[in-house]
Design a protein around this motif. Structure first.
Motif, PDB file in Angstrom:
ATOM      1  N   PRO A 129       0.813  -1.217   0.000  1.00 44.88           N
ATOM      2  CA  PRO A 129       0.000   0.000   0.000  1.00 44.88           C
ATOM      3  C   PRO A 129       0.850   1.272   0.000  1.00 44.88           C
ATOM      4  CG  PRO A 129      -0.035  -1.052   2.160  1.00 44.88           C
ATOM      5  CD  PRO A 129       0.678  -1.997   1.240  1.00 44.88           C
ATOM      6  N   ASP A 130       0.439   2.233  -0.831  1.00 44.32           N
ATOM      7  CA  ASP A 130       1.025   3.572  -0.806  1.00 44.32           C
ATOM      8  C   ASP A 130       0.383   4.424   0.280  1.00 44.32           C
ATOM      9  OD1 ASP A 130       2.677   3.435  -3.357  1.00 44.32           O
ATOM     10  OD2 ASP A 130       0.681   2.977  -4.152  1.00 44.32           O
ATOM     11  N   VAL A 131      -0.887   4.137   0.553  1.00 43.62           N
ATOM     12  CA  VAL A 131      -1.655   4.896   1.544  1.00 43.62           C
ATOM     13  C   VAL A 131      -2.386   3.911   2.439  1.00 43.62           C
ATOM     14  CG1 VAL A 131      -3.430   6.651   1.909  1.00 43.62           C
ATOM     15  CG2 VAL A 131      -1.987   6.750  -0.150  1.00 43.62           C
ATOM     16  N   VAL A 132      -2.224   4.057   3.743  1.00 42.90           N
ATOM     17  CA  VAL A 132      -2.880   3.182   4.714  1.00 42.90           C
ATOM     18  C   VAL A 132      -3.960   3.980   5.450  1.00 42.90           C
ATOM     19  CG1 VAL A 132      -2.595   1.806   6.807  1.00 42.90           C
ATOM     20  CG2 VAL A 132      -0.854   1.729   5.003  1.00 42.90           C
ATOM     21  N   VAL A 133      -5.177   3.471   5.423  1.00 46.40           N
ATOM     22  CA  VAL A 133      -6.302   4.041   6.171  1.00 46.40           C
ATOM     23  C   VAL A 133      -6.570   3.107   7.345  1.00 46.40           C
ATOM     24  CG1 VAL A 133      -8.686   4.837   6.045  1.00 46.40           C
ATOM     25  CG2 VAL A 133      -7.252   4.899   3.989  1.00 46.40           C
ATOM     26  N   GLN A 134      -6.601   3.669   8.557  1.00 46.76           N
ATOM     27  CA  GLN A 134      -6.808   2.814   9.730  1.00 46.76           C
ATOM     28  C   GLN A 134      -7.714   3.503  10.741  1.00 46.76           C
ATOM     29  OE1 GLN A 134      -2.846   2.171  11.193  1.00 46.76           O
ATOM     30  NE2 GLN A 134      -2.574   4.276  11.879  1.00 46.76           N
ATOM     31  N   ASP A 135      -8.389   2.685  11.535  1.00 49.08           N
ATOM     32  CA  ASP A 135      -9.222   3.223  12.609  1.00 49.08           C
ATOM     33  C   ASP A 135      -8.345   3.768  13.717  1.00 49.08           C
ATOM     34  OD1 ASP A 135     -12.089   2.526  11.899  1.00 49.08           O
ATOM     35  OD2 ASP A 135     -11.155   0.550  11.695  1.00 49.08           O
ATOM     36  N   ASP A 146       0.212   9.783   2.983  1.00 53.83           N
ATOM     37  CA  ASP A 146       0.358   8.328   2.984  1.00 53.83           C
ATOM     38  C   ASP A 146      -0.379   7.624   4.121  1.00 53.83           C
ATOM     39  OD1 ASP A 146       1.929   8.924   5.187  1.00 53.83           O
ATOM     40  OD2 ASP A 146       3.820   8.353   4.232  1.00 53.83           O
ATOM     41  N   ARG A 147      -1.057   8.384   4.969  1.00 53.22           N
ATOM     42  CA  ARG A 147      -1.835   7.732   6.027  1.00 53.22           C
ATOM     43  C   ARG A 147      -3.088   8.561   6.339  1.00 53.22           C
ATOM     44  NH1 ARG A 147       2.684   9.878   8.273  1.00 53.22           N
ATOM     45  NH2 ARG A 147       2.457  11.333  10.016  1.00 53.22           N
ATOM     46  N   VAL A 148      -4.151   7.811   6.624  1.00 52.63           N
ATOM     47  CA  VAL A 148      -5.445   8.400   6.970  1.00 52.63           C
ATOM     48  C   VAL A 148      -5.959   7.679   8.204  1.00 52.63           C
ATOM     49  CG1 VAL A 148      -7.804   8.872   6.229  1.00 52.63           C
ATOM     50  CG2 VAL A 148      -5.950   8.898   4.537  1.00 52.63           C
ATOM     51  N   ARG A 161      -3.582  15.760  -3.102  1.00 53.57           N
ATOM     52  CA  ARG A 161      -2.906  17.067  -2.989  1.00 53.57           C
ATOM     53  C   ARG A 161      -1.612  16.933  -2.197  1.00 53.57           C
ATOM     54  NH1 ARG A 161      -8.134  18.911  -1.809  1.00 53.57           N
ATOM     55  NH2 ARG A 161      -7.612  19.054   0.399  1.00 53.57           N
ATOM     56  N   GLN A 162      -1.672  16.218  -1.081  1.00 51.05           N
ATOM     57  CA  GLN A 162      -0.479  16.077  -0.248  1.00 51.05           C
ATOM     58  C   GLN A 162       0.622  15.289  -0.949  1.00 51.05           C
ATOM     59  OE1 GLN A 162      -1.580  14.535   3.603  1.00 51.05           O
ATOM     60  NE2 GLN A 162      -2.738  16.362   4.165  1.00 51.05           N
ATOM     61  N   ARG A 163       0.259  14.521  -1.963  1.00 49.93           N
ATOM     62  CA  ARG A 163       1.254  13.769  -2.726  1.00 49.93           C
ATOM     63  C   ARG A 163       1.754  14.547  -3.949  1.00 49.93           C
ATOM     64  NH1 ARG A 163       1.527   8.369  -0.974  1.00 49.93           N
ATOM     65  NH2 ARG A 163       2.732   7.873  -2.840  1.00 49.93           N
ATOM     66  N   GLY A 164       1.353  15.807  -4.073  1.00 51.00           N
ATOM     67  CA  GLY A 164       1.880  16.660  -5.130  1.00 51.00           C
ATOM     68  C   GLY A 164       1.086  16.675  -6.411  1.00 51.00           C
ATOM     69  N   LEU A 165      -0.128  16.115  -6.411  1.00 51.85           N
ATOM     70  CA  LEU A 165      -0.990  16.160  -7.584  1.00 51.85           C
ATOM     71  C   LEU A 165      -1.894  17.385  -7.510  1.00 51.85           C
ATOM     72  CD1 LEU A 165      -2.018  12.398  -7.677  1.00 51.85           C
ATOM     73  CD2 LEU A 165      -0.266  13.515  -9.059  1.00 51.85           C
ATOM     74  N   PRO A 207       5.583  22.165  -2.788  1.00 47.06           N
ATOM     75  CA  PRO A 207       5.996  23.164  -3.789  1.00 47.06           C
ATOM     76  C   PRO A 207       5.700  22.741  -5.220  1.00 47.06           C
ATOM     77  CG  PRO A 207       7.724  22.818  -2.147  1.00 47.06           C
ATOM     78  CD  PRO A 207       6.685  21.773  -1.910  1.00 47.06           C
ATOM     79  N   ASP A 208       5.734  21.440  -5.509  1.00 47.69           N
ATOM     80  CA  ASP A 208       5.484  20.980  -6.874  1.00 47.69           C
ATOM     81  C   ASP A 208       4.069  21.272  -7.351  1.00 47.69           C
ATOM     82  OD1 ASP A 208       8.035  20.108  -7.126  1.00 47.69           O
ATOM     83  OD2 ASP A 208       7.602  17.985  -6.784  1.00 47.69           O
ATOM     84  N   LEU A 209       3.136  21.461  -6.419  1.00 50.20           N
ATOM     85  CA  LEU A 209       1.777  21.783  -6.814  1.00 50.20           C
ATOM     86  C   LEU A 209       1.731  23.069  -7.623  1.00 50.20           C
ATOM     87  CD1 LEU A 209      -0.470  20.925  -3.728  1.00 50.20           C
ATOM     88  CD2 LEU A 209      -0.724  20.066  -6.042  1.00 50.20           C
TER      89      LEU A 209
END
Length: 295
Positions: A30-36, A77-79, A106-110, A256-258
């Motif tokens: 996983p690139d992004v982990v969502v957890q309780d 990368d985490r939620v 957004r946080q990943r620069g997209l 900054p890349d945004l």
């Protein structure tokens, strides 16, 4: 048991199901982990805030209400999700795939636009943003009916490709249509689910294309005239129009890349104000004009 999915070229691990998303490959990390977990009621020092959200560099707090819960997005990368006692999994998935996912991207620069996007039969992509209720999803469906391939509905994510060209990433494989729009396009949606939080639109499954270069951006609105109008935007008007399309807050300290990507978009991609009559919904004329102004 966690669920794993792939969307926007990222693999997500979530503690709740998102059935519309394609499953990730079994060996995909996983690139992004969502957890309780525990999510604060507010951020310590928000730089900007709205009715249901707060943001500071690297952190985004979303309040999904009593039938969902609160989400905290950190570093792209985490939620963390703190479910409400009456949380419904469908609503958790809706909030995650809407404002929460936009914050991750957004946080990943997209650069995330409140827009729909499709690949045209000629190859490059077109994006349609604009006023709520103006017909963005109907226009997207009409592009697909003409041989296009879907990229995104509502949440369009842009990146700079290897050659510096602005590209659209493939998003959630689902198109939302109201009953009259579906009927006009010859689609039977009678057996598909409808949701209050989607203004009773039907969720139509779709197959998304691979990433594609963005050829043009159209801002759709309902006008007072009797004909469809397309007006190119330049200079300050173009810059302001692109800002209108951005989904969520852009924080200079966050990535900054945004802003490099935003500058590339305004430099490379033509932007048009697309106006349709209020009393005459001529989607075929609309699509024809879009294609004519893009190629």
């Amino acid at each position: 048991m966690p669920y794993t999915y792939t969307v926007y070229h990222l693999t997500f691990q979530t503690p709740f199901p998102c059935p519309i998303l394609p499953p990730a490959l079994p060996a995909a990390a996983p690139d992004v982990v969502v957890q309780d977990g525990i999510v604060p009621l507010q951020l310590a020092a928000p730089a900007i805030a709205g009715a249901n959200w707060q943001a500071e560099p690297g952190r985004f707090l979303w309040r999904g209400g009593p039938r969902a819960g609160r989400f905290l997005v950190e570093a792209g990368d985490r939620v963390t999700v703190q479910r409400s006692p009456r949380a419904e999994e469908e609503l958790l998935a809706f909030h995650f795939l809407d404002s929460v996912l936009a914050a991750v991207l957004r946080q990943r620069g997209l650069l995330v636009l409140h827009a729909n996007a499709a690949v045209t039969p000629a190859g490059p992509a077109l994006a349609v943003s604009g006023d709520s209720g103006a017909g963005k999803s109907t226009t997207l469906a009409a592009l697909l009916a003409r041989g296009g391939a879907m990229l995104a509905d509502d949440l369009t994510a842009l990146r700079l490709g290897a050659t510096g060209v602005v590209e659209v990433l493939p998003g959630v494989p689902q198109l939302h249509l109201c009953a009259d729009a579906a009927e006009g396009l010859g689609q039977d949606i009678s057996a598909l689910p409808r949701y209050q939080w989607r203004r009773m639109k039907a969720a139509v499954p779709a197959v998304v294309s691979a990433a594609a270069p963005l050829r043009a951006l159209f801002l759709l609105r309902i006008g007072a005239g009797a004909e469809v109008r397309v007006d190119p935007l330049r200079g300050a008007a173009k810059f302001a129009a692109v800002q209108e399309c951005v989904y969520g807050p852009l924080l200079p300290q966050e990535h900054p890349d945004l802003f490099r990507l935003f500058a590339a978009l305004t430099d490379q991609v033509p932007v048009y104000r697309l106006e349709r009559p209020a009393g005459l919904w001529t989607v075929d004329t609309l699509v024809e004009m879009m294609l004519n102004h893009s190629f």
